[in-house]
Scaffold this motif. Structure first.
Motif, PDB file in Angstrom:
ATOM      1  N   THR A 188       0.838  -1.158   0.029  1.00  0.00           N
ATOM      2  CA  THR A 188      -0.030   0.037  -0.062  1.00  0.00           C
ATOM      3  C   THR A 188       1.007   1.036  -0.026  1.00  0.00           C
ATOM      4  O   THR A 188       1.704   1.541   0.854  1.00  0.00           O
ATOM      5  CB  THR A 188      -0.899   0.019   1.181  1.00  0.00           C
ATOM      6  OG1 THR A 188      -1.769  -1.185   1.182  1.00  0.00           O
ATOM      7  CG2 THR A 188      -1.847   1.210   1.194  1.00  0.00           C
ATOM      8  N   LEU A 189       0.513   2.214  -0.959  1.00  0.00           N
ATOM      9  CA  LEU A 189       1.565   3.415  -0.993  1.00  0.00           C
ATOM     10  C   LEU A 189       0.644   4.531  -1.584  1.00  0.00           C
ATOM     11  O   LEU A 189      -0.318   4.277  -1.968  1.00  0.00           O
ATOM     12  CB  LEU A 189       2.754   3.136  -2.058  1.00  0.00           C
ATOM     13  CG  LEU A 189       2.510   2.678  -3.267  1.00  0.00           C
ATOM     14  CD1 LEU A 189       3.466   3.194  -4.201  1.00  0.00           C
ATOM     15  CD2 LEU A 189       2.412   1.348  -3.686  1.00  0.00           C
ATOM     16  N   THR A 190       1.275   5.596  -1.414  1.00  0.00           N
ATOM     17  CA  THR A 190       0.856   6.892  -1.897  1.00  0.00           C
ATOM     18  C   THR A 190       1.345   7.348  -3.140  1.00  0.00           C
ATOM     19  O   THR A 190       2.832   7.217  -3.198  1.00  0.00           O
ATOM     20  CB  THR A 190       0.903   8.052  -0.784  1.00  0.00           C
ATOM     21  OG1 THR A 190       0.375   7.590   0.357  1.00  0.00           O
ATOM     22  CG2 THR A 190       0.376   9.350  -1.279  1.00  0.00           C
ATOM     23  N   GLY A 245       5.180   6.996  -8.314  1.00  0.00           N
ATOM     24  CA  GLY A 245       5.370   6.659  -7.149  1.00  0.00           C
ATOM     25  C   GLY A 245       7.023   6.147  -7.093  1.00  0.00           C
ATOM     26  O   GLY A 245       7.814   6.301  -8.094  1.00  0.00           O
ATOM     27  N   ARG A 246       7.387   5.606  -6.129  1.00  0.00           N
ATOM     28  CA  ARG A 246       8.595   5.069  -5.909  1.00  0.00           C
ATOM     29  C   ARG A 246       8.995   3.888  -7.081  1.00  0.00           C
ATOM     30  O   ARG A 246       8.003   2.869  -6.958  1.00  0.00           O
ATOM     31  CB  ARG A 246       9.150   4.693  -4.512  1.00  0.00           C
ATOM     32  CG  ARG A 246       9.362   5.623  -3.603  1.00  0.00           C
ATOM     33  CD  ARG A 246      10.043   5.227  -2.161  1.00  0.00           C
ATOM     34  NE  ARG A 246       9.291   4.143  -1.642  1.00  0.00           N
ATOM     35  CZ  ARG A 246       9.342   2.751  -1.552  1.00  0.00           C
ATOM     36  NH1 ARG A 246      10.506   2.217  -2.263  1.00  0.00           N
ATOM     37  NH2 ARG A 246       8.360   1.952  -0.948  1.00  0.00           N
ATOM     38  N   ALA A 247       9.928   3.675  -7.711  1.00  0.00           N
ATOM     39  CA  ALA A 247      10.130   2.811  -8.742  1.00  0.00           C
ATOM     40  C   ALA A 247       9.977   1.303  -8.326  1.00  0.00           C
ATOM     41  O   ALA A 247       9.256   0.733  -8.708  1.00  0.00           O
ATOM     42  CB  ALA A 247      11.509   2.999  -9.510  1.00  0.00           C
ATOM     43  N   GLN A 289      -2.798  13.301  -4.832  1.00  0.00           N
ATOM     44  CA  GLN A 289      -2.335  12.193  -4.389  1.00  0.00           C
ATOM     45  C   GLN A 289      -3.431  11.128  -3.961  1.00  0.00           C
ATOM     46  O   GLN A 289      -4.476  11.579  -3.963  1.00  0.00           O
ATOM     47  CB  GLN A 289      -1.521  12.139  -3.049  1.00  0.00           C
ATOM     48  CG  GLN A 289      -0.367  13.221  -3.124  1.00  0.00           C
ATOM     49  CD  GLN A 289       0.378  12.997  -1.825  1.00  0.00           C
ATOM     50  OE1 GLN A 289      -0.275  13.190  -0.588  1.00  0.00           O
ATOM     51  NE2 GLN A 289       1.710  13.255  -1.689  1.00  0.00           N
ATOM     52  N   LEU A 290      -2.973   9.894  -4.286  1.00  0.00           N
ATOM     53  CA  LEU A 290      -3.838   8.823  -4.314  1.00  0.00           C
ATOM     54  C   LEU A 290      -3.366   7.439  -3.401  1.00  0.00           C
ATOM     55  O   LEU A 290      -1.977   7.341  -3.744  1.00  0.00           O
ATOM     56  CB  LEU A 290      -4.544   8.051  -5.542  1.00  0.00           C
ATOM     57  CG  LEU A 290      -5.324   9.103  -6.572  1.00  0.00           C
ATOM     58  CD1 LEU A 290      -5.470   8.389  -7.846  1.00  0.00           C
ATOM     59  CD2 LEU A 290      -6.632   9.335  -5.871  1.00  0.00           C
ATOM     60  N   THR A 291      -3.994   6.729  -2.618  1.00  0.00           N
ATOM     61  CA  THR A 291      -3.485   5.645  -2.088  1.00  0.00           C
ATOM     62  C   THR A 291      -3.843   4.215  -2.723  1.00  0.00           C
ATOM     63  O   THR A 291      -5.128   4.154  -3.075  1.00  0.00           O
ATOM     64  CB  THR A 291      -4.295   5.530  -0.816  1.00  0.00           C
ATOM     65  OG1 THR A 291      -3.825   6.749   0.003  1.00  0.00           O
ATOM     66  CG2 THR A 291      -3.652   4.074   0.137  1.00  0.00           C
ATOM     67  N   VAL A 292      -3.070   3.612  -3.202  1.00  0.00           N
ATOM     68  CA  VAL A 292      -3.095   2.353  -4.034  1.00  0.00           C
ATOM     69  C   VAL A 292      -2.392   1.177  -3.375  1.00  0.00           C
ATOM     70  O   VAL A 292      -1.628   1.379  -2.527  1.00  0.00           O
ATOM     71  CB  VAL A 292      -2.657   2.572  -5.405  1.00  0.00           C
ATOM     72  CG1 VAL A 292      -3.043   3.741  -6.197  1.00  0.00           C
ATOM     73  CG2 VAL A 292      -1.068   2.621  -5.571  1.00  0.00           C
ATOM     74  N   ARG A 293      -2.798   0.122  -3.840  1.00  0.00           N
ATOM     75  CA  ARG A 293      -2.339  -1.208  -3.370  1.00  0.00           C
ATOM     76  C   ARG A 293      -2.120  -1.687  -4.684  1.00  0.00           C
ATOM     77  O   ARG A 293      -2.858  -2.173  -5.605  1.00  0.00           O
ATOM     78  CB  ARG A 293      -3.265  -2.131  -2.700  1.00  0.00           C
ATOM     79  CG  ARG A 293      -3.539  -1.860  -1.225  1.00  0.00           C
ATOM     80  CD  ARG A 293      -4.494  -2.884  -0.504  1.00  0.00           C
ATOM     81  NE  ARG A 293      -5.626  -3.609  -1.112  1.00  0.00           N
ATOM     82  CZ  ARG A 293      -6.673  -3.274  -0.322  1.00  0.00           C
ATOM     83  NH1 ARG A 293      -6.769  -3.109   1.021  1.00  0.00           N
ATOM     84  NH2 ARG A 293      -7.886  -3.837  -1.079  1.00  0.00           N
ATOM     85  N   LEU A 294      -0.896  -2.542  -4.552  1.00  0.00           N
ATOM     86  CA  LEU A 294      -0.383  -3.093  -5.923  1.00  0.00           C
ATOM     87  C   LEU A 294       0.875  -3.854  -5.665  1.00  0.00           C
ATOM     88  O   LEU A 294       1.472  -3.516  -4.817  1.00  0.00           O
ATOM     89  CB  LEU A 294      -0.127  -2.188  -7.086  1.00  0.00           C
ATOM     90  CG  LEU A 294       1.296  -1.438  -7.344  1.00  0.00           C
ATOM     91  CD1 LEU A 294       1.561  -1.151  -8.555  1.00  0.00           C
ATOM     92  CD2 LEU A 294       1.424  -0.094  -6.472  1.00  0.00           C
ATOM     93  N   ARG A 323       7.858   0.352 -16.353  1.00  0.00           N
ATOM     94  CA  ARG A 323       8.688   1.210 -16.965  1.00  0.00           C
ATOM     95  C   ARG A 323      10.103   1.440 -16.362  1.00  0.00           C
ATOM     96  O   ARG A 323      10.955   1.902 -16.889  1.00  0.00           O
ATOM     97  CB  ARG A 323       8.106   2.727 -17.383  1.00  0.00           C
ATOM     98  CG  ARG A 323       6.697   2.515 -18.091  1.00  0.00           C
ATOM     99  CD  ARG A 323       6.031   3.750 -18.114  1.00  0.00           C
ATOM    100  NE  ARG A 323       4.947   3.668 -19.179  1.00  0.00           N
ATOM    101  CZ  ARG A 323       3.831   4.599 -18.892  1.00  0.00           C
ATOM    102  NH1 ARG A 323       3.699   5.612 -18.057  1.00  0.00           N
ATOM    103  NH2 ARG A 323       2.831   4.457 -19.719  1.00  0.00           N
ATOM    104  N   GLY A 324      10.295   0.903 -15.109  1.00  0.00           N
ATOM    105  CA  GLY A 324      11.258   1.260 -14.365  1.00  0.00           C
ATOM    106  C   GLY A 324      11.438   2.467 -13.589  1.00  0.00           C
ATOM    107  O   GLY A 324      12.576   2.699 -13.163  1.00  0.00           O
ATOM    108  N   ASP A 325      10.629   3.415 -14.146  1.00  0.00           N
ATOM    109  CA  ASP A 325      10.730   4.896 -13.507  1.00  0.00           C
ATOM    110  C   ASP A 325       9.606   5.193 -12.453  1.00  0.00           C
ATOM    111  O   ASP A 325       9.691   6.440 -12.020  1.00  0.00           O
ATOM    112  CB  ASP A 325      10.673   5.805 -14.778  1.00  0.00           C
ATOM    113  CG  ASP A 325       9.374   5.955 -15.356  1.00  0.00           C
ATOM    114  OD1 ASP A 325       8.240   4.953 -15.140  1.00  0.00           O
ATOM    115  OD2 ASP A 325       9.388   6.457 -16.395  1.00  0.00           O
ATOM    116  N   GLY A 326       8.747   4.375 -11.970  1.00  0.00           N
ATOM    117  CA  GLY A 326       7.901   4.695 -10.954  1.00  0.00           C
ATOM    118  C   GLY A 326       6.583   5.187 -11.468  1.00  0.00           C
ATOM    119  O   GLY A 326       5.716   5.514 -10.995  1.00  0.00           O
TER     120      GLY A 326
END
Length: 255
Positions: free
Chosen positions: A10-12, A32-34, A94-99, A64-67
């Motif tokens: 889970t991240l923003t 987001g963070r790659a 900003q959105l909160t996602v799970r992946l 894509r490797g770039d986040g």
């Protein structure tokens, strides 16, 4: 990259772009963070509307490797969640996602031809698979079938035609229930079929240059559409072990 090696997080994310693809579908670009945004081609994420509501969307881009990644979202004005999501995307940066989630991913160990069958925004999942295959297995044959009600629903028609024009191993078949309003781009690997996708497949695949049972087959759409196509493919001799769809997990057929 295997789906099994990626842990769901889970991240923003930052919303970096929202763009209309047609009057009913819009593209969202997230960043987001790659490392945290890594996913296998064919996987999906879940987007948080509120603490009790998570909405799944196929990731419409290979890693894509770039986040950054892309979503293609159908807007249904009459559906409450769709309205809330559109409003959220318009005001939130900003959105909160799970992946990532999902086991319907491109098998890069296989060299079998790809038969990709999508309806509506099911194209998003196939777009990620095509991008990854062209990048990592550039000679692997790809036959993309994309079904929609009418011509204007082919919101990425230009991209699909471009693939077929640029790559000799890619064929694009547009399927619409109503006639086209104007011809598709020209190309020997670009075709249009009118009718319901399962019935079109039943007639067209009989004479296809590659036998369906020799392919890896990925399906994306409503459960009704997917299982209608599965029935056709089974009649054509395709075994279940080479058919892949998220529908098999979230809407399994009763035995």
């Amino acid at each position: 990259m295997s789906a099994r090696t990626l842990t769901c997080k889970t991240l923003t994310c930052q919303v970096t772009a929202v763009e209309d693809l047609n009057p009913d579908v819009f593209k969202v670009t997230l960043a987001g963070r790659a490392e945290a945004m890594q996913h296998a081609p064919g996987q999906y994420l879940e987007l948080m509307l509120d603490e009790a509501t998570w909405v799944p969307f196929s990731i419409a881009s290979a890693d894509r490797g770039d986040g950054t990644l892309e979503l293609q979202i159908q807007h249904w004005p009459e559906r409450d969640n769709s309205q809330r999501l559109r409003q959220l995307l318009q005001v939130a940066n900003q959105l909160t996602v799970r992946l990532p989630s999902g086991d319907c991913v491109l098998d890069t160990q296989s060299e079998r031809p790809l038969l990709l069958i999508a309806a509506g925004t099911g194209f998003a999942q196939m777009k990620a698979i095509v991008e990854a295959a062209l990048r990592d297995q550039p000679t692997r044959p790809i036959s993309l079938w994309w079904a929609n009600r009418e011509h204007r629903d082919l919101y990425a028609e230009d991209l699909a035609c471009e693939w077929a024009q640029q790559y000799e191993n890619v064929a694009f078949h547009a399927v619409t229930e109503f006639p086209l309003t104007e011809p598709l781009a020209s190309g020997e690997r670009i075709a249009h079929h009118q009718g319901r996708v399962d019935l079109v497949l039943e007639s067209e695949l009989l004479n296809a240059p590659v036998t369906p049972s020799d392919c890896d087959i990925y399906l994306s759409g409503s459960p009704g559409m997917v299982y209608a196509c599965v029935d056709v493919l089974e009649r054509l001799g395709v075994g279940n072990e080479r058919m892949f769809s998220d529908v098999f997990a979230y809407a399994p057929r009763p035995h």
